[in-house]
Enzyme design. Structure first.
Site, PDB file in Angstrom:
ATOM      1  N   ASP A 367     -12.170  21.289   3.615  1.00 16.30           N
ATOM      2  CA  ASP A 367     -13.323  20.642   2.998  1.00 16.30           C
ATOM      3  C   ASP A 367     -13.367  20.707   1.472  1.00 16.30           C
ATOM      4  O   ASP A 367     -13.867  19.790   0.833  1.00 16.30           O
ATOM      5  CB  ASP A 367     -14.616  21.228   3.568  1.00 16.30           C
ATOM      6  CG  ASP A 367     -14.872  20.751   4.997  1.00 16.30           C
ATOM      7  OD1 ASP A 367     -14.512  19.598   5.302  1.00 16.30           O
ATOM      8  OD2 ASP A 367     -15.409  21.526   5.795  1.00 16.30           O
ATOM      9  N   TYR A 455     -21.675  19.082   8.998  1.00 17.06           N
ATOM     10  CA  TYR A 455     -21.845  20.522   8.898  1.00 17.06           C
ATOM     11  C   TYR A 455     -22.496  20.950   7.598  1.00 17.06           C
ATOM     12  O   TYR A 455     -22.245  20.362   6.551  1.00 17.06           O
ATOM     13  CB  TYR A 455     -20.471  21.211   8.987  1.00 17.06           C
ATOM     14  CG  TYR A 455     -20.373  22.098  10.195  1.00 17.06           C
ATOM     15  CD1 TYR A 455     -19.756  21.652  11.361  1.00 17.06           C
ATOM     16  CD2 TYR A 455     -20.932  23.379  10.191  1.00 17.06           C
ATOM     17  CE1 TYR A 455     -19.685  22.462  12.483  1.00 17.06           C
ATOM     18  CE2 TYR A 455     -20.863  24.182  11.314  1.00 17.06           C
ATOM     19  CZ  TYR A 455     -20.240  23.725  12.445  1.00 17.06           C
ATOM     20  OH  TYR A 455     -20.185  24.518  13.548  1.00 17.06           O
TER      21      TYR A 455
HETATM   22 CU   LIG Z   1     -18.949  25.444  14.046  1.00 17.30          CU
END
Ligand SMILES: [Cu+2]
Ligand SMILES: *[C@@H]1O[C@H](CO)[C@@H](O)[C@H](O)[C@H]1NC(C)=O
Ligand SMILES: *[C@@H]1O[C@H](CO)[C@@H](O)[C@H](O)[C@H]1NC(C)=O
Length: 724
Positions: A367, A455
């Site tokens: 990321d 996320y």
């Molecule tokens: Cu997770």
């Protein structure tokens, strides 16, 4: 009903407003009493209680959108200002290679001065030359440029020929989405599922790297979800539908739809936005930390945080997120600031999903290097992300066109009192002493929260007065889910073995890992440090020597080279991990140091030759130590996107360089295995893990022994107007 109640409501509202304005104006006239606080009673009476909201009014006034156009750098590590970024852009626009077409700017940030220049710099000195490091993409070529702002020149310019591409830009992502959404097959697939194109929201997972046919072009995956009836489209996948897009050629190079028999999961109960529906539990009454005398920290020159015995430089980085530099704690005997950490930040993340299917195998995100942890860290939500009295820091980032933009309120700084104890002891009178001594634990937190697509990653760097730094990573947000025809576990054939549990009707939560690798350039008192493993080993007594058969002994092993410093954590071979300064001894002769204390952790169990693991080989160990090298900042390599793993921490460490009594960097990987469960649907309750950096023989004795307890008189209690 409505027409009857509305006039009444309006009346009470106006009445309330009048009372509010009146009391507040009364209150603001008495503001000196607020800032020069002396008598608790004037702060805490029924009138001030009604007006306590003024605190937040004041705070929003302090943190109203700031115009950063006039910002100037004060410290060698201060990020580039808006003006400096604009200047870099002007310099680049006349650079011969970039005529006539200006490249896409993938990264433009401060090229930090060499460490010795930063260490030698004192407040009041002129700043070392301000330089920018630029990564630009033009006609398929990645340029790495250094721009000297004082000279107004590009001072170095290299075309990168290794594997991998620079971090994605917002433009790349929007191009990929447009290309996908105008692809005819997608329209057909949507219609076959009873959806139209406008019902779709698509995401752009990175493609990873899986061999030669993916090289030489920038690829990205596009997957779509139904946004009908919910903002939480992540829970409504069009399963099995994956497009591979060539970002630069702007074309779909592969389209697969293997999931037409799989229903799109329903929207019911997926919305997570606040609605005034009372939960089925006793409500919690409003709660907040009170700081009747204000904050104890200050932020000087925009980036220097000073609190209690700590001082450090805090900034936002588009790729890393929070960067803590020059962290110093003052000596508890002399008050002199002592170096602890030159630079600490989360260098890379690795999030592999455990499903080999066509639509899932490539999911192994990195990321930081692919999307940017700072770039995805949006404004924090006051009172909910960070408590009252928080200070909010903006970030200045750079867009694909080379222009600066402001990421408002990206980092917050606040003091935390969570009701914990920093030390205590009591004595029963039977010994002649009747003692109750306890001290509250108050800490300083710097926080950001990145939303990398579905996320959320919350990063806390928490500083304690006893010298400890507590680093926390918290996960929240949405699962990456997989559509399935099944609605109940009893419908799943035993031979099917899904890649994760059923978390809702037609929704599997796919098992995955999260790894966050921290770059911790500790400099304990000075740059030259040594890594020591203090290993606990079992000793056995000789027959008849003692009633005991066995005991543990601590044995020190100095790591001479990088090979000695790779650590796989193991409960049955326990060690402490110390970074010590071999030339700084305590009065007792112990070497001053800090130790890294792991907490809950998880290791990657993937095959080392599995492509995602090869690229993220920095997760092969939990601890590594490397000699300081200013080019080794990014554990997954400078060019992470579609990289093959030839420039990772694992590759650097394999050179097995000497690391004893020299400037070294400690790398720590914090991991989570995530087996989803129903509670993770439709949005996950936060889950945390952490590690500590703790002084060991750094202070001569307990540095907070002299800390004062809290007294009732210092803490006025406010009651609501109705109960007082
Ligand atoms: Cu997770
Ligand atoms: C999608 O397909 C439908 C049915 O064939 C058609 O009417 C519509 O114009 C298409 N939309 C796009 C954007 O191509
Ligand atoms: C640190 O160690 C290196 C050798 O590893 C040496 O050259 C250097 O002078 C030392 N620096 C300090 C400040 O002691």
């Amino acid at each position: 009903m409505e027409t009857k109640t509305t006039p009444f409501l309006r009346f009470t509202f106006i009445l309330f407003l009048v009372i509010f304005l009146f009391t507040c104006s009364w209150y603001s006239l008495n503001l000196p009493g607020f800032s020069g606080y002396s008598q608790s009673t004037s702060w805490c009476n029924s009138r001030s209680r009604v007006c306590a909201h003024l605190g937040s009014v004041l705070e929003t006034r302090i943190h109203k959108p700031k115009d950063h156009m006039e910002d100037i750098p004060h410290h060698p590590l201060d990020p580039l200002t808006m003006q400096e970024i604009n200047k870099v852009r002007t310099i680049l626009s006349t650079f011969p290679h970039f005529l006539p077409s200006f490249p896409a700017i993938h990264s433009l940030s401060l090229d930090e001065p060499h460490k010795d220049l930063v260490l030698d710099w004192k407040e009041g000195d002129p700043l070392p030359p301000r330089k920018a490091l630029v990564i630009a993409l033009l006609n398929g070529q990645s340029y790495v440029l250094s721009v000297d702002l004082d000279l107004g020149l590009v001072t170095s310019n290299e075309i990168y020929h290794g594997s991998g591409y620079p971090i994605l830009t917002i433009k790349d992502i929007s191009v990929a989405m447009q290309v996908a959404l105008s692809y005819k097959e997608l329209n057909k697939s949507a219609i076959k599922r009873g959806l139209s194109l406008s019902d779709l929201t698509c995401i752009t997972p990175s493609a990873g790297w899986f061999g030669a046919n993916e090289e030489g072009r920038r690829l990205i995956k596009v997957q779509c979800f139904s946004n009908q009836g919910t903002p939480n489209f992540y829970m409504r996948p069009l399963e099995g539908l994956t497009m591979t897009v060539d970002i630069d050629k702007k074309e779909v190079v592969q389209f697969t739809d293997t999931g037409r028999g799989i229903p799109v999961p329903r929207a019911t109960n997926t919305d997570y936005r606040y609605q005034k529906e009372p939960p089925k539990m006793k409500p919690i009454k409003p709660i907040s930390i009170e700081q009747p005398q204000g904050r104890s920290f200050s932020i000087e020159d925009e980036h220097i945080v000073k609190w209690a015995n700590w001082e450090f430089h805090l900034k936002a980085d588009q790729r890393a997120g929070i960067v803590i530099s020059r962290a110093m704690v003052s000596d508890s005997d002399t008050g002199v600031p002592r170096s602890v950490m030159y630079k600490g930040f989360s260098s890379e993340l690795f999030v592999p999903y455990m499903d080999p299917d066509e639509s899932w195998y490539f999911k192994g995100y990195m990321d930081a290097g692919e999307f940017g942890m700072g770039a995805t860290a949006l404004s924090l939500v006051p009172l909910n992300d960070c408590p009252r009295h928080s200070y909010y820091m903006d970030a200045i980032f750079v867009s694909w066109d080379g222009k600066p933009y402001v990421q408002q309120n990206m980092i917050c700084v606040f003091e935390r009192y969570a009701g914990d104890i920093s030390w205590r002891h009591s004595e029963v009178p039977v010994n002649g002493f009747n003692i109750r001594e306890a001290r509250p634990k108050v800490t300083l937190v710097t926080r950001m929260a990145a939303s990398v697509g579905n996320y959320d990653y919350i990063f806390d760097w928490e500083f304690q007065t006893d010298g400890l730094i507590h680093v926390v990573v918290t996960l929240s947000g949405m699962l990456m889910v997989k559509g399935t025809p099944h609605q109940n576990t009893d419908q799943i054939p035993s031979q099917e073995a899904p890649s994760g549990p059923l978390v809702s009707e037609n929704v599997f939560g796919v098992v995955h890992d999260h790894f966050i690798t921290f770059h911790l350039d500790l400099d304990i008192d000075d740059t030259n440090n040594t890594f020591v493993k203090v290993n606990l080993v079992k000793e056995e007594t000789l027959p008849g020597e003692s009633p005991r058969k066995s005991y543990l002994k601590a044995k020190r092993n100095v790591a001479k080279t990088e090979d000695d410093a790779r650590v796989k954590l193991n409960l049955y071979d326990p060690s402490e991990f110390h970074l010590i300064n071999p030339s700084r001894r305590s009065r007792l002769g112990n070497l001053a140091g800090y130790k890294i204390i792991p907490a809950g952790n998880a290791a990657s169990l993937l095959d080392h030759l599995d492509p995602p693991q090869l690229r993220s080989a920095f997760t092969n160990n939990q601890i590594w130590v490397t000699p300081y090298n200013r080019n080794e900042q990014w554990a997954g390599g400078l060019f992470t996107y579609q990289s093959k793993g030839d420039d990772t921490l694992a590759v650097w460490s394999a050179r097995n360089r000497a690391i004893e009594n020299t400037d070294i960097v400690l790398w720590y990987t914090l991991g989570f295995h995530h087996i989803p469960c129903q509670e993770d649907f439709p949005l996950m309750p936060a889950v945390s893990s952490s590690f500590d950096l703790k002084p060991v023989n750094f202070f001569e004795s307990n540095p907070i022994l002299k800390a004062a307890p809290m007294f009732e008189k210092d803490l006025p209690v406010c009651r609501s107007a109705t109960t007082s």
